[in-house]
Design a protein around this motif. Structure first.
Motif, PDB file in Angstrom:
ATOM      1  N   GLU A 163       0.842  -1.207   0.000  1.00  0.00           N
ATOM      2  CA  GLU A 163       0.000   0.000   0.000  1.00  0.00           C
ATOM      3  C   GLU A 163       0.876   1.255   0.000  1.00  0.00           C
ATOM      4  OE1 GLU A 163      -2.316  -0.831   3.471  1.00  0.00           O
ATOM      5  OE2 GLU A 163      -3.818  -1.964   2.323  1.00  0.00           O
ATOM      6  N   PHE A 164       1.617   1.428  -1.094  1.00  0.00           N
ATOM      7  CA  PHE A 164       2.539   2.551  -1.183  1.00  0.00           C
ATOM      8  C   PHE A 164       1.799   3.884  -1.300  1.00  0.00           C
ATOM      9  CE2 PHE A 164       5.092  -0.917  -3.391  1.00  0.00           C
ATOM     10  CZ  PHE A 164       5.690  -1.311  -2.208  1.00  0.00           C
ATOM     11  N   LYS A 165       0.811   3.941  -2.176  1.00  0.00           N
ATOM     12  CA  LYS A 165       0.067   5.195  -2.374  1.00  0.00           C
ATOM     13  C   LYS A 165      -0.646   5.616  -1.091  1.00  0.00           C
ATOM     14  CE  LYS A 165      -3.293   7.441  -5.425  1.00  0.00           C
ATOM     15  NZ  LYS A 165      -4.031   8.096  -4.328  1.00  0.00           N
ATOM     16  N   GLU A 166      -1.243   4.642  -0.411  1.00  0.00           N
ATOM     17  CA  GLU A 166      -1.962   4.951   0.818  1.00  0.00           C
ATOM     18  C   GLU A 166      -1.015   5.494   1.881  1.00  0.00           C
ATOM     19  OE1 GLU A 166      -4.617   2.633   4.193  1.00  0.00           O
ATOM     20  OE2 GLU A 166      -4.629   1.908   2.132  1.00  0.00           O
ATOM     21  N   GLN A 167       0.165   4.874   2.006  1.00  0.00           N
ATOM     22  CA  GLN A 167       1.144   5.356   2.979  1.00  0.00           C
ATOM     23  C   GLN A 167       1.616   6.759   2.637  1.00  0.00           C
ATOM     24  OE1 GLN A 167       4.307   2.625   4.294  1.00  0.00           O
ATOM     25  NE2 GLN A 167       3.263   1.025   3.133  1.00  0.00           N
ATOM     26  N   LEU A 168       1.826   7.003   1.345  1.00  0.00           N
ATOM     27  CA  LEU A 168       2.300   8.312   0.912  1.00  0.00           C
ATOM     28  C   LEU A 168       1.227   9.379   1.127  1.00  0.00           C
ATOM     29  CD1 LEU A 168       4.841   9.535  -0.369  1.00  0.00           C
ATOM     30  CD2 LEU A 168       3.746   9.254  -2.600  1.00  0.00           C
ATOM     31  N   ASP A 169      -0.012   9.051   0.750  1.00  0.00           N
ATOM     32  CA  ASP A 169      -1.106  10.025   0.876  1.00  0.00           C
ATOM     33  C   ASP A 169      -1.423  10.344   2.330  1.00  0.00           C
ATOM     34  OD1 ASP A 169      -1.266  10.082  -1.846  1.00  0.00           O
ATOM     35  OD2 ASP A 169      -3.067   8.851  -2.005  1.00  0.00           O
ATOM     36  N   ASN A 170      -1.249   9.371   3.226  1.00  0.00           N
ATOM     37  CA  ASN A 170      -1.642   9.553   4.627  1.00  0.00           C
ATOM     38  C   ASN A 170      -0.486   9.953   5.536  1.00  0.00           C
ATOM     39  OD1 ASN A 170      -4.274   8.861   3.991  1.00  0.00           O
ATOM     40  ND2 ASN A 170      -3.979   6.699   4.441  1.00  0.00           N
ATOM     41  N   ARG A 171       0.671  10.224   4.952  1.00  0.00           N
ATOM     42  CA  ARG A 171       1.818  10.587   5.798  1.00  0.00           C
ATOM     43  C   ARG A 171       1.559  11.887   6.538  1.00  0.00           C
ATOM     44  NH1 ARG A 171       6.583  13.323   5.874  1.00  0.00           N
ATOM     45  NH2 ARG A 171       6.340  14.248   3.825  1.00  0.00           N
ATOM     46  N   ILE A 172       1.029  12.878   5.837  1.00  0.00           N
ATOM     47  CA  ILE A 172       0.637  14.128   6.477  1.00  0.00           C
ATOM     48  C   ILE A 172      -0.885  14.215   6.440  1.00  0.00           C
ATOM     49  CG2 ILE A 172       0.676  16.643   6.334  1.00  0.00           C
ATOM     50  CD1 ILE A 172       3.493  16.519   5.338  1.00  0.00           C
ATOM     51  N   LYS A 206      16.154  13.914   8.334  1.00  0.00           N
ATOM     52  CA  LYS A 206      14.769  13.916   8.806  1.00  0.00           C
ATOM     53  C   LYS A 206      14.126  15.285   8.655  1.00  0.00           C
ATOM     54  CE  LYS A 206      13.623  11.015  11.871  1.00  0.00           C
ATOM     55  NZ  LYS A 206      13.434  10.209  13.091  1.00  0.00           N
ATOM     56  N   GLU A 207      14.927  16.338   8.562  1.00  0.00           N
ATOM     57  CA  GLU A 207      14.377  17.671   8.348  1.00  0.00           C
ATOM     58  C   GLU A 207      13.590  17.738   7.047  1.00  0.00           C
ATOM     59  OE1 GLU A 207      14.449  20.380  10.398  1.00  0.00           O
ATOM     60  OE2 GLU A 207      15.270  18.988  11.887  1.00  0.00           O
ATOM     61  N   ASP A 208      13.976  16.874   6.075  1.00  0.00           N
ATOM     62  CA  ASP A 208      13.266  16.863   4.791  1.00  0.00           C
ATOM     63  C   ASP A 208      11.820  16.417   4.942  1.00  0.00           C
ATOM     64  OD1 ASP A 208      15.513  17.743   3.508  1.00  0.00           O
ATOM     65  OD2 ASP A 208      16.166  15.754   2.860  1.00  0.00           O
ATOM     66  N   LEU A 209      11.532  15.646   5.995  1.00  0.00           N
ATOM     67  CA  LEU A 209      10.182  15.144   6.196  1.00  0.00           C
ATOM     68  C   LEU A 209       9.300  16.133   6.954  1.00  0.00           C
ATOM     69  CD1 LEU A 209      10.968  11.440   7.182  1.00  0.00           C
ATOM     70  CD2 LEU A 209      10.338  12.332   4.945  1.00  0.00           C
ATOM     71  N   LYS A 210       9.898  17.189   7.494  1.00  0.00           N
ATOM     72  CA  LYS A 210       9.121  18.154   8.265  1.00  0.00           C
ATOM     73  C   LYS A 210       8.380  19.130   7.344  1.00  0.00           C
ATOM     74  CE  LYS A 210      11.834  18.029  12.521  1.00  0.00           C
ATOM     75  NZ  LYS A 210      12.549  18.833  13.532  1.00  0.00           N
ATOM     76  N   VAL A 211       7.332  19.718   7.901  1.00  0.00           N
ATOM     77  CA  VAL A 211       6.540  20.689   7.148  1.00  0.00           C
ATOM     78  C   VAL A 211       7.359  21.960   6.932  1.00  0.00           C
ATOM     79  CG1 VAL A 211       4.487  22.165   7.207  1.00  0.00           C
ATOM     80  CG2 VAL A 211       4.356  19.792   8.012  1.00  0.00           C
ATOM     81  N   LYS A 212       7.486  22.369   5.669  1.00  0.00           N
ATOM     82  CA  LYS A 212       8.221  23.582   5.325  1.00  0.00           C
ATOM     83  C   LYS A 212       7.297  24.737   4.962  1.00  0.00           C
ATOM     84  CE  LYS A 212      12.121  21.540   5.940  1.00  0.00           C
ATOM     85  NZ  LYS A 212      12.892  21.847   7.172  1.00  0.00           N
ATOM     86  N   THR A 269      -3.128  23.920   2.156  1.00  0.00           N
ATOM     87  CA  THR A 269      -2.049  23.315   1.377  1.00  0.00           C
ATOM     88  C   THR A 269      -0.805  23.213   2.248  1.00  0.00           C
ATOM     89  OG1 THR A 269      -2.904  24.238  -0.695  1.00  0.00           O
ATOM     90  CG2 THR A 269      -0.611  23.506  -0.681  1.00  0.00           C
ATOM     91  N   VAL A 270      -0.245  22.007   2.333  1.00  0.00           N
ATOM     92  CA  VAL A 270       0.949  21.755   3.144  1.00  0.00           C
ATOM     93  C   VAL A 270       2.022  21.150   2.249  1.00  0.00           C
ATOM     94  CG1 VAL A 270       1.910  20.469   5.087  1.00  0.00           C
ATOM     95  CG2 VAL A 270      -0.403  21.416   5.235  1.00  0.00           C
ATOM     96  N   GLU A 271       3.256  21.604   2.412  1.00  0.00           N
ATOM     97  CA  GLU A 271       4.383  21.069   1.631  1.00  0.00           C
ATOM     98  C   GLU A 271       5.530  20.733   2.572  1.00  0.00           C
ATOM     99  OE1 GLU A 271       7.342  22.353  -2.093  1.00  0.00           O
ATOM    100  OE2 GLU A 271       5.538  23.522  -1.634  1.00  0.00           O
ATOM    101  N   ASP A 272       6.159  19.569   2.357  1.00  0.00           N
ATOM    102  CA  ASP A 272       7.285  19.181   3.202  1.00  0.00           C
ATOM    103  C   ASP A 272       8.608  19.498   2.506  1.00  0.00           C
ATOM    104  OD1 ASP A 272       7.699  17.232   1.297  1.00  0.00           O
ATOM    105  OD2 ASP A 272       7.100  15.563   2.564  1.00  0.00           O
ATOM    106  N   GLY A 273       9.713  19.148   3.187  1.00  0.00           N
ATOM    107  CA  GLY A 273      11.039  19.448   2.658  1.00  0.00           C
ATOM    108  C   GLY A 273      11.401  18.664   1.418  1.00  0.00           C
ATOM    109  N   LEU A 276       6.823  17.372  -1.474  1.00  0.00           N
ATOM    110  CA  LEU A 276       5.522  16.720  -1.596  1.00  0.00           C
ATOM    111  C   LEU A 276       4.438  17.635  -1.042  1.00  0.00           C
ATOM    112  CD1 LEU A 276       6.475  13.110  -0.457  1.00  0.00           C
ATOM    113  CD2 LEU A 276       6.068  13.904  -2.784  1.00  0.00           C
ATOM    114  N   LYS A 277       3.336  17.741  -1.768  1.00  0.00           N
ATOM    115  CA  LYS A 277       2.243  18.616  -1.372  1.00  0.00           C
ATOM    116  C   LYS A 277       1.026  17.809  -0.944  1.00  0.00           C
ATOM    117  CE  LYS A 277       3.471  22.670  -4.142  1.00  0.00           C
ATOM    118  NZ  LYS A 277       3.004  23.648  -5.153  1.00  0.00           N
ATOM    119  N   TYR A 278       0.362  18.293   0.101  1.00  0.00           N
ATOM    120  CA  TYR A 278      -0.853  17.681   0.625  1.00  0.00           C
ATOM    121  C   TYR A 278      -1.909  18.774   0.732  1.00  0.00           C
ATOM    122  CZ  TYR A 278       2.382  13.942   1.857  1.00  0.00           C
ATOM    123  OH  TYR A 278       3.328  12.955   1.800  1.00  0.00           O
ATOM    124  N   GLU A 279      -3.095  18.508   0.216  1.00  0.00           N
ATOM    125  CA  GLU A 279      -4.143  19.518   0.183  1.00  0.00           C
ATOM    126  C   GLU A 279      -5.461  18.941   0.684  1.00  0.00           C
ATOM    127  OE1 GLU A 279      -2.579  22.137  -3.640  1.00  0.00           O
ATOM    128  OE2 GLU A 279      -4.171  20.664  -3.942  1.00  0.00           O
TER     129      GLU A 279
END
Length: 286
Positions: A163-172, A206-212, A269-273, A276-279
Motif C-alpha cells: 500500500e505505497f500510495k496509501e502510505q504516501l497520501d496519509n503521511r501528512i 529527517k528535516e526533509d520530512l518536516k513541514v516547510k 495546502t501543506v508542503e514538506d522538505g 511533496l504537497k498535501y491539500e
C-alpha cells in the motif's frame, strides 16, 4: 405488682422480643451478604476461567491457522525510493510450507481496483525460500499472490498488500473545519499531523520530512479573499523524533466580503522538505 410495674415489664418484654427478632433478621441478612460475597467471588473466578479458556482457544486457533497456511512467512523490504521518477524498489521474500517437485512457480501482482495480473519470475534462495526484486510505480497500491502450476492443477495464495500510495497520501494528515457563526463571522480550526518515522520515506535528513510550508486560503464564490500562513501564526506546534503537530484556530469577519447566498470555502495546502504537497478542503460544521 402495681399496674404501672406490669406495663413497664410488658414494655421491656416487648422490647426484648423485638430486639431478638431484629437480631435474627440482621444475622440472616449478614449470612445472605456473606453468601452473596462468596457467590460474587465464585462468579469472578468463573469469569477469569472463561477469559483464560478463550485466550487459550484463540491462541490455539491462530497457531492452527498459521500451520495451515501454504506461505507461513512473508515480508517485503524497501531498498530505494525515487520521488523524481515516481518509483520504489522492493525486495519480497517468503517461504512455503510445502512444494511439489513438478510445480512451477509464478509471482503475480496487479494495481488495486484493476483486473489484469502481471507475472514476474521468482528466485529460489534455497529449500522452500523464495524472493524477487521489482520496481513499482510509487503512486499505486498493489495486490500480490503466488501460483504453483503442475499436471494436477493450480494452487495459489495471497502474498502481501503493498500500500505505497496509501502510505504516501496519509503521511501528512490535515483536519480543517470552517464554522459559520452568523453575521459574516467564521471560525477556522486546522490541525496538521505529520508522521516523521516512515518506512516509505527513509530520508537521510529527517528535516526533509518536516513541514516547510503550510497555507490556508478562504474562498468566497470560488475567489480567494484571504491567505493565512499557518506556520507563522499557529497557536500550538509540537515536534519530536516521531511526529510533528501544528494547530491553528482563529475567527474572521467576512461580512463585507459575502452576500446572502455566498459560498465560503477553506482550503489548506501543506508542503514538506521533499517537495511533496498535501491539500484538503475544510468540512463546514454548524
Amino acid at each position: 405488682m402495681s399496674k404501672q410495674n406490669i406495663i413497664y415489664s410488658a414494655a421491656i418484654g416487648i422490647l426484648v422480643i423485638i430486639s431478638l427478632l431484629n437480631y435474627v433478621k440482621i444475622s440472616n441478612v449478614e449470612d445472605r451478604l456473606q453468601t452473596l460475597d462468596n457467590m460474587q467471588g465464585q462468579i469472578q473466578n468463573v469469569n477469569n476461567s472463561v477469559r483464560n479458556i478463550t485466550s487459550q482457544v484463540n491462541s490455539q486457533m491462530d497457531k492452527f491457522l498459521q500451520e495451515q497456511l501454504w506461505i507461513p512467512e512473508k515480508e517485503y523490504k524497501i531498498s530505494n525510493v525515487d520521488l523524481e521518477e515516481n518509483k520504489i524498489d522492493v525486495i519480497l521474500e517468503w517461504s512455503f510450507r510445502d512444494l511439489l517437485d513438478e510445480e512451477k512457480l509464478a509471482f503475480l501482482y496487479r494495481e488495486e481496483g484493476t483486473q489484469e495480473w502481471t507475472e514476474l519470475e521468482v528466485k529460489n534462495k534455497g529449500g522452500l525460500n523464495y524472493s524477487l526484486e521489482h520496481t513499482f510505480p510509487l503512486n499505486g497500491n498493489y495486490e500480490t499472490q503466488v501460483i504453483a502450476t503442475s499436471a494436477d492443477g493450480k494452487r495459489s495464495e495471497d502474498l502481501l498488500n503493498l500500500e505505497f500510495k496509501e502510505q504516501l497520501d496519509n503521511r501528512i494528515m490535515i483536519d480543517a473545519f470552517l464554522h459559520p457563526r452568523g453575521d459574516g463571522q467564521f471560525d477556522v480550526n486546522i490541525n496538521i499531523h505529520n508522521r516523521l518515522k516512515q518506512e516509505l520515506m527513509p530520508a537521510e535528513n529527517k528535516e526533509d520530512l518536516k513541514v516547510k510550508s503550510a497555507k490556508a486560503y478562504l474562498y468566497v464564490n470560488g475567489e480567494p479573499i484571504k491567505e493565512i500562513d499557518i506556520l507563522e501564526k499557529n497557536q500550538g506546534m509540537h515536534s519530536d523524533s516521531l511526529t510533528e503537530n501544528i494547530n491553528y484556530h482563529n475567527s474572521y469577519n467576512l461580512n463585507d466580503k459575502i452576500g446572502d447566498e455566498a459560498n465560503v470555502e477553506l482550503r489548506v495546502t501543506v508542503e514538506d522538505g521533499l517537495g511533496l504537497k498535501y491539500e484538503t478542503k475544510a468540512d463546514i460544521t454548524y
